[in-house]
Scaffold this active site. Structure first.
Site, PDB file in Angstrom:
ATOM      1  N   LYS A  82       0.827  -1.207   0.000  1.00 33.63           N
ATOM      2  CA  LYS A  82       0.000   0.000   0.000  1.00 33.63           C
ATOM      3  C   LYS A  82       0.858   1.252   0.000  1.00 33.63           C
ATOM      4  CE  LYS A  82      -1.865   1.826   4.005  1.00 33.63           C
ATOM      5  NZ  LYS A  82      -1.661   3.275   4.154  1.00 33.63           N
ATOM      6  N   ASN A  83       1.806   1.312   0.928  1.00 34.86           N
ATOM      7  CA  ASN A  83       2.526   2.571   1.113  1.00 34.86           C
ATOM      8  C   ASN A  83       3.529   2.869   0.002  1.00 34.86           C
ATOM      9  OD1 ASN A  83       0.968   3.151   3.274  1.00 34.86           O
ATOM     10  ND2 ASN A  83       2.466   2.504   4.819  1.00 34.86           N
ATOM     11  N   ARG A 100      -3.945  10.083   3.353  1.00 34.07           N
ATOM     12  CA  ARG A 100      -2.697  10.799   3.579  1.00 34.07           C
ATOM     13  C   ARG A 100      -1.955  11.025   2.257  1.00 34.07           C
ATOM     14  NH1 ARG A 100      -0.760  13.891   7.436  1.00 34.07           N
ATOM     15  NH2 ARG A 100       1.476  13.805   7.610  1.00 34.07           N
ATOM     16  N   CYS A 148      -5.287   8.099   8.579  1.00 37.85           N
ATOM     17  CA  CYS A 148      -5.763   7.568   9.854  1.00 37.85           C
ATOM     18  C   CYS A 148      -5.490   8.563  10.971  1.00 37.85           C
ATOM     19  CB  CYS A 148      -5.034   6.268  10.194  1.00 37.85           C
ATOM     20  SG  CYS A 148      -5.673   4.841   9.325  1.00 37.85           S
ATOM     21  N   ARG A 170       0.306  14.257  12.981  1.00 40.42           N
ATOM     22  CA  ARG A 170       0.807  14.069  11.616  1.00 40.42           C
ATOM     23  C   ARG A 170       0.969  15.382  10.837  1.00 40.42           C
ATOM     24  NH1 ARG A 170      -1.949   8.832   8.951  1.00 40.42           N
ATOM     25  NH2 ARG A 170       0.128   8.604   8.075  1.00 40.42           N
ATOM     26  N   PRO A 171       1.790  16.290  11.351  1.00 39.68           N
ATOM     27  CA  PRO A 171       2.006  17.544  10.624  1.00 39.68           C
ATOM     28  C   PRO A 171       2.786  17.301   9.327  1.00 39.68           C
ATOM     29  CG  PRO A 171       3.530  17.382  12.468  1.00 39.68           C
ATOM     30  CD  PRO A 171       2.615  16.195  12.571  1.00 39.68           C
ATOM     31  N   ILE A 172       2.820  18.311   8.452  1.00 43.27           N
ATOM     32  CA  ILE A 172       3.559  18.143   7.197  1.00 43.27           C
ATOM     33  C   ILE A 172       4.685  19.178   7.080  1.00 43.27           C
ATOM     34  CG2 ILE A 172       1.556  17.109   6.050  1.00 43.27           C
ATOM     35  CD1 ILE A 172       1.307  19.715   4.399  1.00 43.27           C
ATOM     36  N   ASP A 173       5.136  19.667   8.249  1.00 41.92           N
ATOM     37  CA  ASP A 173       6.150  20.727   8.240  1.00 41.92           C
ATOM     38  C   ASP A 173       7.436  20.327   7.513  1.00 41.92           C
ATOM     39  OD1 ASP A 173       6.058  19.057  10.728  1.00 41.92           O
ATOM     40  OD2 ASP A 173       8.021  19.963  11.030  1.00 41.92           O
ATOM     41  N   GLN A 174       7.823  19.059   7.577  1.00 47.55           N
ATOM     42  CA  GLN A 174       9.083  18.643   6.936  1.00 47.55           C
ATOM     43  C   GLN A 174       8.949  18.625   5.414  1.00 47.55           C
ATOM     44  OE1 GLN A 174      11.978  18.221   8.863  1.00 47.55           O
ATOM     45  NE2 GLN A 174      10.467  19.192  10.215  1.00 47.55           N
ATOM     46  N   ASP A 207       3.480   0.280  12.010  1.00 50.19           N
ATOM     47  CA  ASP A 207       2.278  -0.279  11.371  1.00 50.19           C
ATOM     48  C   ASP A 207       2.013  -1.734  11.770  1.00 50.19           C
ATOM     49  OD1 ASP A 207       2.127   2.143  10.130  1.00 50.19           O
ATOM     50  OD2 ASP A 207       2.878   1.446   8.199  1.00 50.19           O
ATOM     51  N   ARG A 233      -9.199   0.048   3.391  1.00 53.53           N
ATOM     52  CA  ARG A 233      -8.298   1.029   2.771  1.00 53.53           C
ATOM     53  C   ARG A 233      -6.932   0.415   2.524  1.00 53.53           C
ATOM     54  NH1 ARG A 233      -7.136   5.528   6.394  1.00 53.53           N
ATOM     55  NH2 ARG A 233      -5.448   5.539   4.909  1.00 53.53           N
TER      56      ARG A 233
HETATM   57  N1  EPU Z   1       6.298  14.051  11.154  1.00 53.37           N
HETATM   58  C1  EPU Z   1       6.376  15.377  11.497  1.00 53.37           C
HETATM   59  N2  EPU Z   1       6.445  16.289  10.478  1.00 53.37           N
HETATM   60  C2  EPU Z   1       6.426  15.933   9.186  1.00 53.37           C
HETATM   61  C3  EPU Z   1       6.352  14.580   8.850  1.00 53.37           C
HETATM   62  C4  EPU Z   1       6.272  13.639   9.865  1.00 53.37           C
HETATM   63  O1  EPU Z   1       6.389  15.739  12.672  1.00 53.37           O
HETATM   64  O2  EPU Z   1       6.472  16.810   8.325  1.00 53.37           O
HETATM   65  C5  EPU Z   1       6.226  13.031  12.218  1.00 53.37           C
HETATM   66  C6  EPU Z   1       4.854  12.327  12.199  1.00 53.37           C
HETATM   67  O3  EPU Z   1       3.904  13.040  12.937  1.00 53.37           O
HETATM   68  C7  EPU Z   1       5.212  11.006  12.793  1.00 53.37           C
HETATM   69  C8  EPU Z   1       6.627  10.727  12.286  1.00 53.37           C
HETATM   70  O4  EPU Z   1       7.152  12.003  11.935  1.00 53.37           O
HETATM   71  O5  EPU Z   1       5.253  11.131  14.181  1.00 53.37           O
HETATM   72  C9  EPU Z   1       6.745   9.804  11.099  1.00 53.37           C
HETATM   73  O6  EPU Z   1       5.881  10.227  10.066  1.00 53.37           O
HETATM   74  P1  EPU Z   1       6.111   9.856   8.546  1.00 53.37           P
HETATM   75  O7  EPU Z   1       6.129  11.098   7.766  1.00 53.37           O
HETATM   76  O8  EPU Z   1       7.270   8.915   8.407  1.00 53.37           O
HETATM   77  O9  EPU Z   1       4.782   9.059   8.204  1.00 53.37           O
HETATM   78  P2  EPU Z   1       3.856   9.218   6.944  1.00 53.37           P
HETATM   79  O10 EPU Z   1       4.672   9.390   5.734  1.00 53.37           O
HETATM   80  O11 EPU Z   1       2.769  10.176   7.243  1.00 53.37           O
HETATM   81  C10 EPU Z   1       3.893   6.672   6.336  1.00 53.37           C
HETATM   82  C11 EPU Z   1       2.849   5.626   6.156  1.00 53.37           C
HETATM   83  C12 EPU Z   1       2.288   5.251   7.502  1.00 53.37           C
HETATM   84  C13 EPU Z   1       3.424   4.762   8.389  1.00 53.37           C
HETATM   85  C14 EPU Z   1       4.528   5.808   8.469  1.00 53.37           C
HETATM   86  C15 EPU Z   1       5.741   5.360   9.257  1.00 53.37           C
HETATM   87  C16 EPU Z   1       1.960   6.201   3.995  1.00 53.37           C
HETATM   88  C17 EPU Z   1       0.835   6.709   3.192  1.00 53.37           C
HETATM   89  N3  EPU Z   1       1.790   6.160   5.296  1.00 53.37           N
HETATM   90  O12 EPU Z   1       3.221   7.779   6.917  1.00 53.37           O
HETATM   91  O13 EPU Z   1       1.397   4.190   7.266  1.00 53.37           O
HETATM   92  O14 EPU Z   1       2.941   4.509   9.666  1.00 53.37           O
HETATM   93  O15 EPU Z   1       4.948   6.188   7.145  1.00 53.37           O
HETATM   94  O16 EPU Z   1       6.264   4.230   8.691  1.00 53.37           O
HETATM   95  O17 EPU Z   1       2.994   5.802   3.458  1.00 53.37           O
HETATM   96  C18 EPU Z   1      -0.356   2.720   7.762  1.00 53.37           C
HETATM   97  O18 EPU Z   1      -0.072   2.130   6.708  1.00 53.37           O
HETATM   98  O19 EPU Z   1      -1.155   2.264   8.608  1.00 53.37           O
HETATM   99  C19 EPU Z   1       0.274   4.006   8.028  1.00 53.37           C
HETATM  100  C20 EPU Z   1      -0.169   4.864   8.931  1.00 53.37           C
END
Ligand code: EPU
Length: 419
Positions: free
Chosen positions: A22-23, A92, A116, A121-125, A306, A398
Site C-alpha cells: 500500500k505505502n 494521507r 488515519c 501528523r504535521p507536514i512541516d518537513q 504499522d 483502505r
Molecule cells: N512528522 C512530522 N512532520 C512531518 C512529517 C512527519 O512531525 O512533516 C512526524 C509524524 O507526525 C510522525 C513521524 O514524523 O510522528 C513519522 O511520520 P512519517 O512522515 O514517516 O509518516 P507518513 O509518511 O505520514 C507513512 C505511512 C504510515 C506509516 C509511516 C511510518 C503512507 C501513506 N503512510 O506515513 O502508514 O505509519 O509512514 O512508517 O505511506 C499505515 O499504513 O497504517 C500508516 C499509517
C-alpha cells in the site's frame, strides 16, 4: 457503513499470497504524473486508497486504464487544478500529488491531506523541503498555495526520517535544477521502490534506502514500467495470524529481509516459523509456550509502527508481561480499549503499553478506529470463540487487499456486511 463478522477459533491453513505494498503504491501512482509518457505500474493492491488516488488522477484529466492489479497512466492531458478537499481528505497519500504537481508545474493549490487519525501528523518537513528547493508556501484556511519561479536543488535536512517528507522532497527534486541532497532521509523499502520508479523514468537518484539521498535534476521523465514491492505490513499481519491460529499457514510472496524486525521478535517469542526465500510458514503450535518480549517502534529497519497493533494481539497470549513502546505516533493505542473488551489485560502508560498474558479472548462487538487497529481486532476475532463483529472496517479495506477472500481461502469464517 461496513462491518466484518468473524466466527473465531478455526485453524487457518493453506497459502495467503501477499499483494503489492500500500505505502509504495500510493506514492507510485501520484509520482507517475511527473512523466509525460505512458507509465505502467504492476502489482497494485486492490484497496480503496488506490481507488481514491485513481479518482484524483481522473479528476486531473489523466488517462487511466486499470485492470485487476495493474494501472496504465497517461498524464499528457492533465490539467493542474485544485483537488477538492473532500477527495484529498480521503487519504494521507493525496499529498504526493501536491509535490508531483509542484515538481511538474512549479505551482500547486491543495488542502491538508487526510489519513488515519493516529496522531497529529504535521507536514512541516514536507513544506521545509519545498521551501528549500525555492518554493513559496502560503497556508490559508487549511489550503496550501505553493509557487516557485524556479525549483533549484538544495540540501534538505529532515528533523526526523519522515517517509512522506522524503518521498515528497524526491518528487520535487527530480526535475529541479541541479543537485539536491536529503539528509536524515527515511530508509523504508517503499522509498527504494519510489526511487527505482523515478530512475526508470530517467531521474538520477542515488542512495535511496540510506539516510543520505542525492538527486541530480533532469528536464524530462519518460515512459517506464515498475512493479510494486510486496506489502511487508500485510505479510506481517498474516504471519501473526498464523502464530495465533495457523496450521502450516504459508504466507507467500514476501521479502523476508523487509520483515526481519518482526521475524526476529517472533523467534524470540518462540513462535513456530520457517523462513523461505519468498515465504514464511507459520503455525500456532507453540501458542502455549510463548515468551513475553519488549518492543519499541522505530523507522526502518526498526520495528514498524504499522505492525505494532497487530502484534499486540499475539502478545496477549505470551506467558508474562510484554512491553510495547510506540515512538512514532502519539495516538496509536486506540485498539487497546477494544482488545481489553475482548478479554486482554493491557495497561497504557503514556507511550508504553504493558500486556499481561496469557489471557483468553472472547468474541465481542468492537470498533476499528484506524487501519491497523482494525487488523489487530480482526486477528483477535480469528482466535476467539464465538462471533466477533468489527465495525468501521472501511479503515481496514483502505489497506488490506481482499482481506475477506484471502482469509476465507485459508479456512476462516469471515464475512463483510453492509449496515
Ligand atoms: N512528522 C512530522 N512532520 C512531518 C512529517 C512527519 O512531525 O512533516 C512526524 C509524524 O507526525 C510522525 C513521524 O514524523 O510522528 C513519522 O511520520 P512519517 O512522515 O514517516 O509518516 P507518513 O509518511 O505520514 C507513512 C505511512 C504510515 C506509516 C509511516 C511510518 C503512507 C501513506 N503512510 O506515513 O502508514 O505509519 O509512514 O512508517 O505511506 C499505515 O499504513 O497504517 C500508516 C499509517
Amino acid at each position: 457503513m461496513k462491518q466484518i463478522k468473524i466466527e473465531g477459533g478455526i485453524k487457518l491453513s493453506g497459502t495467503i499470497n501477499v499483494g503489492g505494498a500500500k505505502n509504495s503504491a500510493v506514492a507510485l501512482v501520484p509520482a507517475s504524473i511527473l512523466s509525460d509518457e505512458e507509465i505502467v505500474i504492476d502489482n497494485i493492491p486492490e484497496i480503496s486508497d488506490i481507488d481514491a488516488l485513481d479518482e484524483i488522477l481522473e479528476y486531473l484529466g489523466a488517462n487511466v486504464t486499470r485492470t485487476k492489479n495493474s494501472m496504465k497512466i497517461d498524464s499528457k492531458s492533465i490539467v493542474n487544478k485544485e483537488i477538492p478537499e473532500n477527495i484529498s481528505k480521503k487519504l494521507r497519500a493525496s499529498y504526493y500529488f501536491m509535490s508531483a504537481l509542484l515538481g511538474k508545474y512549479k505551482h500547486v493549490e491543495m488542502y491538508f491531506p487526510g489519513g488515519c487519525s493516529i496522531g497529529a501528523r504535521p507536514i512541516d518537513q514536507t513544506l521545509k523541503g519545498f521551501r528549500a528547493l525555492g518554493a513559496d508556501v502560503q497556508e490559508v484556511n487549511n489550503k496550501f498555495i505553493i509557487d516557485a519561479k524556479e525549483l533549484k536543488g538544495a540540501n534538505v535536512y529532515l528533523d526526523m526520517p519522515s517517509v512522506g517528507a522524503t518521498i515528497n522532497t524526491l518528487l520535487v527534486a527530480v526535475k529541479a535544477k541541479g543537485k539536491t541532497v536529503i539528509e536524515n532521509a527515511a530508509k523504508e523499502p517503499e522509498i527504494v521502490n519510489v526511487a527505482t520508479f523515478l530512475n526508470n523514468m530517467g531521474a538520477k537518484i542515488k542512495g535511496a534506502g540510506t539516510s543520505r539521498i542525492t538527486i541530480e535534476g533532469v528536464e524530462r521523465l519518460h515512459k517506464c514500467y515498475i512493479e510494486v514491492i510486496p506489502d511487508r505490513i500485510e505479510a506481517g499481519t498474516y504471519i501473526i495470524a498464523g502464530a495465533l491460529i495457523g496450521e502450516n499457514l504459508k504466507v507467500n510472496n514476501l521479502i523476508p529481509s523487509h520483515i526481519e524486525n518482526l521475524l526476529s521478535k517472533l523467534k524470540e517469542m518462540n513462535v513456530d516459523i520457517e523462513v523461505g526465500d519468498d515465504y514464511v510458514n507459520v503455525s500456532s503450535k507453540n501458542i502455549n509456550n510463548m515468551k513475553p518480549i519488549k518492543v519499541k517502534t522505530l523507522g526502518y529497519p526498526g520495528f514498524p509502527t504499522d505492525l505494532q497493533q497487530p502484534l499486540v494481539t499475539l502478545l496477549t497470549q505470551a506467558n508474562g508481561i510484554s512491553t510495547l513502546e510506540e515512538t512514532i505516533y502519539e495516538n496509536r493505542f486506540q485498539n487497546v480499549e477494544y482488545l481489553n473488551k475482548m478479554g486482554s489485560n493491557i495497561d497504557i502508560f503514556d507511550k508504553k503499553i504493558f500486556i499481561k498474558g496469557p489471557t483468553k479472548l472472547h468474541a465481542e462487538t468492537v470498533k476499528a478506529t484506524d487501519l491497523r487497529a482494525g487488523a489487530c481486532l480482526v486477528l483477535a476475532g480469528l482466535m476467539s470463540n464465538g462471533v466477533t463483529t468489527v465495525t468501521n472496517v472501511e479503515h481496514v479495506l483502505r489497506g488490506y487487499e481482499n482481506i475477506i477472500e484471502k482469509l476465507t481461502n485459508v479456512g476462516a469464517k469471515i464475512k463483510l456486511e453492509e449496515i
